[in-house]
Design a protein around this motif. Sequence first.
Motif, short mmCIF file in Angstrom:
data_model
loop_
_atom_site.label_atom_id
_atom_site.label_comp_id
_atom_site.label_asym_id
_atom_site.label_seq_id
_atom_site.Cartn_x
_atom_site.Cartn_y
_atom_site.Cartn_z
N GLY A 37 49.38 37.79 56.46
CA GLY A 37 49.83 36.62 55.74
C GLY A 37 50.38 36.87 54.36
N HIS A 38 50.55 38.13 53.98
CA HIS A 38 51.11 38.44 52.66
C HIS A 38 52.62 38.22 52.66
N HIS A 39 53.15 37.85 51.51
CA HIS A 39 54.60 37.83 51.29
C HIS A 39 55.00 39.25 50.90
N VAL A 40 55.82 39.88 51.73
CA VAL A 40 56.15 41.30 51.54
C VAL A 40 57.64 41.45 51.29
N VAL A 41 57.96 42.20 50.25
CA VAL A 41 59.34 42.55 49.94
C VAL A 41 59.47 44.06 50.07
N VAL A 42 60.43 44.52 50.85
CA VAL A 42 60.65 45.95 51.06
C VAL A 42 61.81 46.41 50.19
N ALA B 237 43.09 47.72 52.64
CA ALA B 237 41.74 47.65 52.09
C ALA B 237 41.74 47.77 50.57
N VAL B 238 42.61 48.63 50.04
CA VAL B 238 42.72 48.79 48.59
C VAL B 238 43.19 47.49 47.95
N ILE B 239 44.20 46.87 48.53
CA ILE B 239 44.72 45.61 48.00
C ILE B 239 43.63 44.54 48.03
N ALA B 240 42.87 44.48 49.12
CA ALA B 240 41.82 43.47 49.26
C ALA B 240 40.73 43.65 48.21
N ARG B 241 40.45 44.89 47.81
CA ARG B 241 39.37 45.13 46.85
C ARG B 241 39.84 45.03 45.40
N GLY B 242 41.14 45.08 45.19
CA GLY B 242 41.71 44.76 43.89
C GLY B 242 41.12 45.54 42.73
#
Length: 310
Positions: A19-24, A221-226
Amino acid sequence: VGGSGLMGAPTVRRLVDQGHHVVVLTRGREQGQGTAGKRPELASLAKRIVCDRGDADEFKKVLSDPDCPRIVVDFAAMLPEHIEAVLAAHGERPLDHYVFISTNMVYPGGPEKMDISSLAAPVSEDRADIELAELAPDSYGGRKLKCEALLQRAFACERFPVTVLRPPAVVGPGCDHRHERLQRHVEGLPPLAPRPRAVLATQPGRFRVAYSEDVAQTVSAVIARGRSVHGEAFNVACDDSLTLSEYVAAMAQAAGCELAPAAPEDPSSRNYELQGLIDISKAQTVLGFQPTPVSAWMPRTVAWHAPTLK
Protein backbone atom coordinates in the motif's frame (compact mmCIF):
# COMPACT_ATOMS: atom_id res chain seq x y z
CA VAL A 1 16.60 4.79 -6.87
CA GLY A 2 17.56 1.96 -9.21
CA GLY A 3 14.13 0.45 -8.70
CA SER A 4 13.95 -1.44 -12.00
CA GLY A 5 16.87 -3.78 -11.39
CA LEU A 6 17.55 -7.13 -9.75
CA MET A 7 16.92 -5.97 -6.16
CA GLY A 8 14.88 -2.87 -6.93
CA ALA A 9 12.05 -4.48 -8.91
CA PRO A 10 10.98 -6.99 -6.23
CA THR A 11 11.31 -4.28 -3.60
CA VAL A 12 9.00 -2.00 -5.58
CA ARG A 13 6.47 -4.81 -6.01
CA ARG A 14 6.48 -5.60 -2.30
CA LEU A 15 6.10 -1.98 -1.22
CA VAL A 16 3.28 -1.37 -3.73
CA ASP A 17 1.52 -4.53 -2.50
CA GLN A 18 1.80 -3.17 1.05
CA GLY A 19 0.00 0.00 0.00
CA HIS A 20 2.95 2.38 -0.21
CA HIS A 21 3.10 5.15 -2.80
CA VAL A 22 6.25 4.24 -4.73
CA VAL A 23 8.18 6.37 -7.19
CA VAL A 24 10.93 4.67 -9.23
CA LEU A 25 13.87 6.84 -10.22
CA THR A 26 15.59 5.24 -13.19
CA ARG A 27 18.02 6.15 -15.96
CA GLY A 28 15.46 4.86 -18.45
CA ARG A 29 17.64 2.13 -19.91
CA GLU A 30 15.82 -0.76 -21.51
CA GLN A 31 18.43 -3.41 -20.74
CA GLY A 32 19.42 -4.70 -17.33
CA GLN A 33 22.63 -6.34 -16.11
CA GLY A 34 21.28 -9.88 -16.29
CA THR A 35 20.92 -12.57 -18.92
CA ALA A 36 20.18 -11.11 -22.38
CA GLY A 37 19.59 -7.75 -20.67
CA LYS A 38 16.16 -8.88 -19.50
CA ARG A 39 14.84 -7.16 -16.40
CA PRO A 40 12.59 -8.64 -13.71
CA GLU A 41 8.93 -7.59 -13.76
CA LEU A 42 8.21 -4.17 -12.26
CA ALA A 43 4.99 -3.26 -10.45
CA SER A 44 2.68 -1.46 -12.89
CA LEU A 45 1.32 0.91 -10.22
CA ALA A 46 4.69 2.49 -9.44
CA LYS A 47 5.27 5.96 -10.85
CA ARG A 48 8.48 6.34 -12.87
CA ILE A 49 10.81 9.31 -13.16
CA VAL A 50 13.74 9.25 -15.59
CA CYS A 51 16.81 10.94 -14.15
CA ASP A 52 20.53 10.31 -14.48
CA ARG A 53 22.03 10.70 -11.03
CA GLY A 54 25.31 11.52 -12.76
CA ASP A 55 23.80 14.99 -13.14
CA ALA A 56 24.07 15.98 -9.48
CA ASP A 57 22.02 19.16 -9.86
CA GLU A 58 19.15 17.36 -11.59
CA PHE A 59 19.25 14.53 -9.05
CA LYS A 60 19.19 16.97 -6.15
CA LYS A 61 16.27 18.80 -7.76
CA VAL A 62 14.25 15.58 -8.09
CA LEU A 63 14.94 14.47 -4.51
CA SER A 64 14.08 17.93 -3.16
CA ASP A 65 10.82 18.19 -5.11
CA PRO A 66 7.71 18.56 -2.91
CA ASP A 67 6.17 15.51 -4.60
CA CYS A 68 9.17 13.26 -3.95
CA PRO A 69 8.63 10.72 -1.13
CA ARG A 70 10.72 11.31 1.97
CA ILE A 71 11.77 7.68 2.31
CA VAL A 72 14.50 6.87 -0.22
CA VAL A 73 15.79 3.36 -0.94
CA ASP A 74 19.01 3.63 -2.92
CA PHE A 75 20.22 0.61 -4.88
CA ALA A 76 22.35 2.67 -7.26
CA ALA A 77 24.68 4.83 -5.14
CA MET A 78 28.18 3.65 -6.02
CA LEU A 79 30.36 6.72 -5.45
CA PRO A 80 30.93 9.13 -2.56
CA GLU A 81 29.64 11.98 -4.74
CA HIS A 82 26.34 10.12 -5.05
CA ILE A 83 26.03 10.25 -1.27
CA GLU A 84 27.04 13.90 -1.21
CA ALA A 85 24.16 14.67 -3.60
CA VAL A 86 21.73 12.83 -1.32
CA LEU A 87 22.97 14.77 1.72
CA ALA A 88 22.65 18.03 -0.22
CA ALA A 89 19.04 17.17 -1.12
CA HIS A 90 18.39 16.33 2.53
CA GLY A 91 19.66 19.79 3.43
CA GLU A 92 17.11 21.33 1.05
CA ARG A 93 14.19 19.16 2.18
CA PRO A 94 14.85 16.63 4.96
CA LEU A 95 14.40 12.92 4.37
CA ASP A 96 12.56 10.73 6.85
CA HIS A 97 14.64 7.65 6.07
CA TYR A 98 17.45 6.79 3.65
CA VAL A 99 18.14 3.09 3.06
CA PHE A 100 21.54 2.55 1.46
CA ILE A 101 22.20 -0.76 -0.27
CA SER A 102 25.88 -1.46 0.31
CA THR A 103 27.73 -4.77 -0.06
CA ASN A 104 29.53 -7.50 1.86
CA MET A 105 32.65 -6.31 0.03
CA VAL A 106 33.11 -3.50 2.57
CA TYR A 107 34.55 -6.15 4.91
CA PRO A 108 38.33 -6.66 5.03
CA GLY A 109 39.58 -8.19 1.80
CA GLY A 110 36.65 -6.83 -0.18
CA PRO A 111 38.04 -3.38 -1.00
CA GLU A 112 41.48 -4.80 -1.71
CA LYS A 113 40.73 -8.06 -3.56
CA MET A 114 36.94 -8.47 -3.85
CA ASP A 115 37.47 -11.55 -1.70
CA ILE A 116 36.34 -12.01 1.90
CA SER A 117 36.64 -15.80 1.91
CA SER A 118 39.55 -15.78 4.37
CA LEU A 119 37.63 -13.95 7.12
CA ALA A 120 36.65 -15.98 10.16
CA ALA A 121 33.00 -16.96 9.75
CA PRO A 122 30.40 -15.79 10.30
CA VAL A 123 31.29 -12.18 9.45
CA SER A 124 29.28 -9.77 11.60
CA GLU A 125 28.44 -6.14 10.82
CA ASP A 126 31.07 -4.73 13.20
CA ARG A 127 33.87 -6.17 11.04
CA ALA A 128 33.66 -3.28 8.55
CA ASP A 129 36.61 -0.86 9.02
CA ILE A 130 34.65 2.35 8.52
CA GLU A 131 37.42 4.37 10.20
CA LEU A 132 39.86 3.27 7.48
CA ALA A 133 37.59 4.17 4.57
CA GLU A 134 39.78 7.07 3.45
CA LEU A 135 42.61 4.59 2.84
CA ALA A 136 40.47 2.17 0.85
CA PRO A 137 41.40 1.63 -2.82
CA ASP A 138 39.28 2.89 -5.70
CA SER A 139 37.41 -0.40 -6.11
CA TYR A 140 33.78 -1.45 -5.84
CA GLY A 141 34.14 -2.40 -2.17
CA GLY A 142 36.36 0.59 -1.46
CA ARG A 143 33.90 3.05 -2.96
CA LYS A 144 30.98 1.50 -1.06
CA LEU A 145 33.03 1.72 2.14
CA LYS A 146 33.68 5.40 1.50
CA CYS A 147 29.95 5.91 0.96
CA GLU A 148 29.22 4.24 4.27
CA ALA A 149 31.78 6.43 6.03
CA LEU A 150 30.08 9.58 4.73
CA LEU A 151 26.70 8.31 5.88
CA GLN A 152 27.97 7.27 9.29
CA ARG A 153 29.52 10.71 9.76
CA ALA A 154 26.25 12.38 8.75
CA PHE A 155 24.35 10.24 11.23
CA ALA A 156 26.81 10.95 14.04
CA CYS A 157 26.94 14.70 13.39
CA GLU A 158 23.45 15.50 12.14
CA ARG A 159 21.37 12.38 12.94
CA PHE A 160 20.92 11.78 9.23
CA PRO A 161 18.28 9.01 9.14
CA VAL A 162 20.24 6.23 7.41
CA THR A 163 20.10 2.45 7.54
CA VAL A 164 22.61 0.30 5.64
CA LEU A 165 22.03 -3.15 4.14
CA ARG A 166 24.98 -5.34 3.10
CA PRO A 167 24.05 -8.21 0.76
CA PRO A 168 26.63 -10.49 -0.88
CA ALA A 169 26.16 -11.53 -4.53
CA VAL A 170 22.42 -11.40 -5.26
CA VAL A 171 20.52 -14.11 -7.12
CA GLY A 172 16.98 -14.21 -8.49
CA PRO A 173 15.18 -13.24 -11.71
CA GLY A 174 17.46 -10.88 -13.65
CA CYS A 175 20.68 -11.73 -11.82
CA ASP A 176 24.05 -11.31 -13.46
CA HIS A 177 26.60 -13.43 -15.31
CA ARG A 178 27.74 -15.31 -12.20
CA HIS A 179 24.55 -17.35 -12.01
CA GLU A 180 24.22 -17.53 -15.80
CA ARG A 181 27.67 -19.10 -16.13
CA LEU A 182 26.73 -21.88 -13.73
CA GLN A 183 23.33 -22.49 -15.28
CA ARG A 184 24.91 -22.75 -18.73
CA HIS A 185 27.40 -25.22 -17.27
CA VAL A 186 24.63 -27.32 -15.71
CA GLU A 187 22.47 -27.33 -18.85
CA GLY A 188 25.37 -28.08 -21.20
CA LEU A 189 25.03 -24.79 -23.08
CA PRO A 190 27.91 -22.83 -24.68
CA PRO A 191 29.83 -20.97 -21.96
CA LEU A 192 30.27 -17.25 -21.70
CA ALA A 193 33.74 -15.90 -22.45
CA PRO A 194 36.06 -15.96 -19.42
CA ARG A 195 36.52 -12.70 -17.54
CA PRO A 196 40.18 -11.65 -17.90
CA ARG A 197 40.75 -10.54 -14.30
CA ALA A 198 38.75 -13.26 -12.53
CA VAL A 199 40.53 -14.77 -9.52
CA LEU A 200 40.01 -17.76 -7.27
CA ALA A 201 39.05 -17.37 -3.62
CA THR A 202 41.87 -17.26 -1.10
CA GLN A 203 40.08 -19.86 1.00
CA PRO A 204 37.29 -21.43 -1.07
CA GLY A 205 34.65 -23.00 1.10
CA ARG A 206 31.12 -22.27 2.23
CA PHE A 207 29.47 -19.01 1.22
CA ARG A 208 26.14 -17.25 1.34
CA VAL A 209 24.39 -15.41 -1.46
CA ALA A 210 21.29 -13.21 -1.14
CA TYR A 211 17.95 -13.85 -2.84
CA SER A 212 16.48 -10.69 -4.39
CA GLU A 213 13.09 -11.18 -2.71
CA ASP A 214 14.87 -11.44 0.65
CA VAL A 215 16.50 -8.07 0.05
CA ALA A 216 13.01 -6.70 -0.64
CA GLN A 217 11.74 -8.27 2.57
CA THR A 218 14.54 -6.64 4.55
CA VAL A 219 14.01 -3.21 3.00
CA SER A 220 10.32 -3.42 3.91
CA ALA A 221 11.19 -4.38 7.50
CA VAL A 222 13.67 -1.51 7.81
CA ILE A 223 11.08 0.99 6.58
CA ALA A 224 8.48 -0.39 9.00
CA ARG A 225 10.84 0.00 11.98
CA GLY A 226 11.79 3.54 11.02
CA ARG A 227 13.69 5.57 13.57
CA SER A 228 14.58 2.57 15.72
CA VAL A 229 17.03 1.35 13.04
CA HIS A 230 18.54 4.69 12.04
CA GLY A 231 22.33 4.45 12.19
CA GLU A 232 22.28 0.64 11.94
CA ALA A 233 23.79 -1.76 9.39
CA PHE A 234 22.42 -5.21 8.60
CA ASN A 235 23.78 -8.15 6.64
CA VAL A 236 21.15 -9.78 4.45
CA ALA A 237 21.66 -13.20 2.85
CA CYS A 238 20.27 -16.69 2.67
CA ASP A 239 20.43 -18.84 5.78
CA ASP A 240 21.77 -21.74 3.70
CA SER A 241 25.55 -21.86 3.49
CA LEU A 242 26.73 -23.63 0.36
CA THR A 243 29.83 -24.91 -1.32
CA LEU A 244 30.04 -24.31 -5.06
CA SER A 245 29.45 -28.03 -5.65
CA GLU A 246 26.27 -27.84 -3.55
CA TYR A 247 25.13 -24.77 -5.45
CA VAL A 248 25.64 -26.57 -8.77
CA ALA A 249 23.82 -29.66 -7.44
CA ALA A 250 20.84 -27.55 -6.30
CA MET A 251 20.77 -25.87 -9.70
CA ALA A 252 20.92 -29.20 -11.52
CA GLN A 253 18.01 -30.50 -9.46
CA ALA A 254 15.99 -27.36 -10.21
CA ALA A 255 16.77 -27.72 -13.92
CA GLY A 256 15.64 -31.35 -13.95
CA CYS A 257 19.07 -32.78 -14.71
CA GLU A 258 19.57 -36.42 -13.74
CA LEU A 259 23.20 -35.90 -12.78
CA ALA A 260 24.88 -32.75 -11.51
CA PRO A 261 28.19 -31.94 -13.22
CA ALA A 262 31.28 -31.14 -11.21
CA ALA A 263 31.72 -27.48 -10.38
CA PRO A 264 33.60 -25.66 -13.17
CA GLU A 265 37.27 -24.84 -12.73
CA ASP A 266 37.26 -21.48 -14.55
CA PRO A 267 37.70 -18.65 -11.97
CA SER A 268 35.01 -16.67 -13.85
CA SER A 269 32.49 -19.28 -12.74
CA ARG A 270 33.65 -19.49 -9.12
CA ASN A 271 32.98 -15.92 -7.98
CA TYR A 272 30.49 -17.01 -5.32
CA GLU A 273 33.36 -18.56 -3.36
CA LEU A 274 34.73 -15.03 -2.85
CA GLN A 275 31.56 -13.98 -0.99
CA GLY A 276 32.43 -15.49 2.36
CA LEU A 277 29.97 -16.42 5.08
CA ILE A 278 28.29 -13.36 6.53
CA ASP A 279 26.32 -13.37 9.78
CA ILE A 280 22.60 -12.63 9.33
CA SER A 281 21.55 -13.09 12.96
CA LYS A 282 21.19 -9.34 13.60
CA ALA A 283 18.65 -8.95 10.78
CA GLN A 284 16.82 -12.05 12.01
CA THR A 285 16.64 -10.74 15.58
CA VAL A 286 16.01 -7.03 15.01
CA LEU A 287 14.04 -7.08 11.73
CA GLY A 288 12.35 -10.47 11.98
CA PHE A 289 14.10 -11.46 8.75
CA GLN A 290 13.07 -14.91 7.47
CA PRO A 291 15.37 -16.01 4.63
CA THR A 292 13.95 -17.99 1.73
CA PRO A 293 15.50 -21.49 1.58
CA VAL A 294 17.58 -22.44 -1.46
CA SER A 295 15.04 -25.18 -2.21
CA ALA A 296 12.52 -22.41 -2.96
CA TRP A 297 14.56 -19.68 -4.64
CA MET A 298 16.75 -21.84 -6.85
CA PRO A 299 13.86 -23.32 -8.91
CA ARG A 300 12.35 -19.85 -9.37
CA THR A 301 15.68 -18.42 -10.48
CA VAL A 302 16.52 -21.27 -12.84
CA ALA A 303 13.04 -21.25 -14.40
CA TRP A 304 13.14 -17.49 -15.02
CA HIS A 305 16.54 -17.63 -16.71
CA ALA A 306 16.09 -20.81 -18.74
CA PRO A 307 14.28 -19.24 -21.75
CA THR A 308 16.84 -16.43 -21.99
CA LEU A 309 19.80 -18.82 -22.28
CA LYS A 310 18.69 -20.63 -25.43
